[in-house]
Design an enzyme around this catalytic site. Structure first.
Site, PDB file in Angstrom:
ATOM      1  N   HIS A 167      24.686   1.143  35.098  1.00 34.05           N
ATOM      2  CA  HIS A 167      23.460   1.179  35.910  1.00 34.05           C
ATOM      3  C   HIS A 167      23.238  -0.167  36.612  1.00 34.05           C
ATOM      4  CE1 HIS A 167      22.501   4.799  33.551  1.00 34.05           C
ATOM      5  NE2 HIS A 167      22.876   4.077  32.511  1.00 34.05           N
ATOM      6  N   SER A 297      29.326 -16.946  58.667  1.00 34.82           N
ATOM      7  CA  SER A 297      28.103 -16.642  59.399  1.00 34.82           C
ATOM      8  C   SER A 297      27.934 -17.646  60.520  1.00 34.82           C
ATOM      9  CB  SER A 297      26.890 -16.684  58.457  1.00 34.82           C
ATOM     10  OG  SER A 297      25.685 -16.664  59.199  1.00 34.82           O
TER      11      SER A 297
END
Length: 492
Positions: A167, A297
């Site tokens: 999970h 970036s």
């Protein structure tokens, strides 16, 4: 249909990035017009050769085709005048007849027997099946190479403990190599699926306009044995072991469903693998290759974005959606065929193989340059391990004469205090320090280090890696050893 080498601005019209930016030259050629129309000519040659040759005990197939005609066709298989073909198609509005006329123009002696008895799907569908088969043959060694590279990685890190997640919440420990084997196992399933899909492909053969072979039966004067022999001969010449026994005008479009289903399944596997790598990159535990001069970036110089994995996920989603196209097509083929399967198949079949080719090449690149940060992995384990070790601590205390319920309550209280430090104060997990400071646990103070050893929490992970690689993964790679790609440069 643009002629190769035509004078035009390559940046003045749309070009598919699948070809211009990503796919290998080999896969690009497999779906090129030169491969397509060159295969058409070879199929016309195979048909003429088969119609001419003796047919076993039944004697000659009986068609007046000369050696000179065959030789003329052989000499012009790749002598394709694409400009003339484009002009003929514009005039005739029929691509196959345009190429019949173009082939006949450079083969005047053979002109009368080109396409003899055949329908358009003789060249169209049979070429598609050849291209699909060849596409699988390009993909399979690439997939085997990826499995091989990941197997090397799994073996190297078979015993390195890492925090497992369920999970996406901390769970019991596993190892870096064992997690990689989960990826490999999916890819091994894909390798088997691709092999099966390729081997299940049959040739359409010579079946005529509605699949009844009526035109060939007429050509061969009603001799059913000769028609079957003609079908067999052409099938063998095209490199297939079997032909479909029944077809409509086309081979069943369920075949396209089967082909794209296995490619979509491969895409799902790669999407899962690359998603895991992207999540691990966020945790700073494992990263894909990153070049010295690579920019992550334009605005944030520190960024190391997992752009290769992101590309794989992006293109894998595209590939997964493509299977819907042949599903719809197969469901609406009226009777012996309808032409609404033509234009979309030109797009989805090529794009599926081109996309699969791209994501496999990119995943190979990733798998050959994965970077592991053991210290970061160890630090995360140390943050979570104290909570996981509580059961071991309780058992040790019981063996030392303690009461399980009393020990459980002590650890419950200390664990909540440690959790508050982590969640409310942003501090480190200090549960073990609290246990060391509590006199109640003095009987096991000397055991705490061994009780917290990460390798004692990974179970049989390293043994599972060794057995899986030896018994399942590596044996599957043996047929591909001579074709596995060399290590790829990391500047994609």
């Amino acid at each position: 249909m643009a002629a190769p080498g035509a004078e035009e601005d390559p940046f003045g019209r749309y070009r598919s990035p699948l070809v211009s930016r990503y796919a290998s030259p080999e896969m690009g050629f497999n779906f090129s017009e030169r491969k397509k129309f060159g295969t058409w000519r070879r199929l016309w040659l195979y048909l003429a050769q088969a119609e001419k040759v003796p047919a076993g005990p039944s004697g000659s197939l009986g068609l007046p085709i000369t050696d000179e005609q065959i030789q003329e066709m052989e000499a012009n298989l790749d002598n394709i005048d694409f400009k003339m073909a484009a002009e003929e198609e514009k005039r005739l509005r029929h691509d196959v007849m345009a190429h019949v006329h173009t082939f006949a123009h450079c083969c005047p002696k053979a002109a009368a027997i080109i396409h003899l008895g055949a329908t358009s799907c003789y060249v169209g569908d049979n070429t598609d099946l050849i291209v699909l088969r060849d596409g699988f043959n390009l993909l399979l060694p690439k997939l085997a190479t990826v499995i091989s590279r990941l197997a090397d990685f799994a073996e190297q890190y078979a015993a390195l403990p890492t925090l497992g997640f369920t999970h996406y919440q901390p769970a019991q420990l596993t190892t870096v190599g064992k997690r990689c084997c989960l990826w490999i196992q999916d890819l091994c399933m894909d390798l088997r699926n691709l092999e099966r899909a390729r081997d299940d492909l049959r040739f359409r053969g010579v079946k005529g306009t509605t699949g009844t072979q009526a035109s060939f039966l007429q050509l061969l004067e009603g001799d059913h044995d000769k028609v079957e022999e003609l079908d067999r001969l052409v099938t063998v010449k095209a490199g297939f072991k079997r032909a479909y026994l029944v077809t409509g005008q086309t081979y069943s479009r369920k075949v396209d469903v089967e082909v794209l289903s296995v490619l979509a399944s491969l895409a799902a596997s790669i999407h899962k693998i690359c998603t895991d790598i992207r999540l691990l990159a966020n945790l700073k535990e494992i990263e894909e290759p990153f070049e010295t001069d690579q920019i992550g970036s334009s605005a944030m110089p520190y960024k190391r974005n997992p752009m290769r994995s992101e590309r794989c996920c992006s293109l894998a989603r595209h590939l997964m959606t493509l299977v819907l196209n042949p599903l719809h097509t197969a469901s609406v083929q009226w009777f012996e065929r309808t032409l609404d399967d033509s234009a979309n198949r030109r797009v989805c079949l090529a794009e599926a193989f081109l996309t699969a080719d791209i994501i496999l090449s990119t995943l190979q690149n990733i798998s050959e340059g994965l970077v592991v940060y053991p210290k970061v992995i160890e630090r995360r384990i140390r943050q979570e391990l104290p909570f996981m070790a509580t059961e071991n601590i309780i058992m040790a205390m019981v063996k030392a004469g303690g009461n399980r319920q009393d020990c459980h309550e002590k650890i419950r209280i200390l664990s909540q205090q440690a959790a508050a430090v982590v969640k409310q104060e942003g501090g480190d997990n200090d549960l073990i320090a609290r246990i060391r400071a509590d006199p109640y646990f003095s009987p096991i103070q000397g055991q705490l280090e061994s009780l917290l050893e990460p390798t004692s929490f990974t179970g049989r992970a390293s043994q599972q890696v060794a057995r899986f690689l030896k018994e399942e993964a590596c044996p599957m790679l043996i047929p591909y050893q001579s074709k596995m790609g060399v290590k790829m440069e990391l500047a994609l």
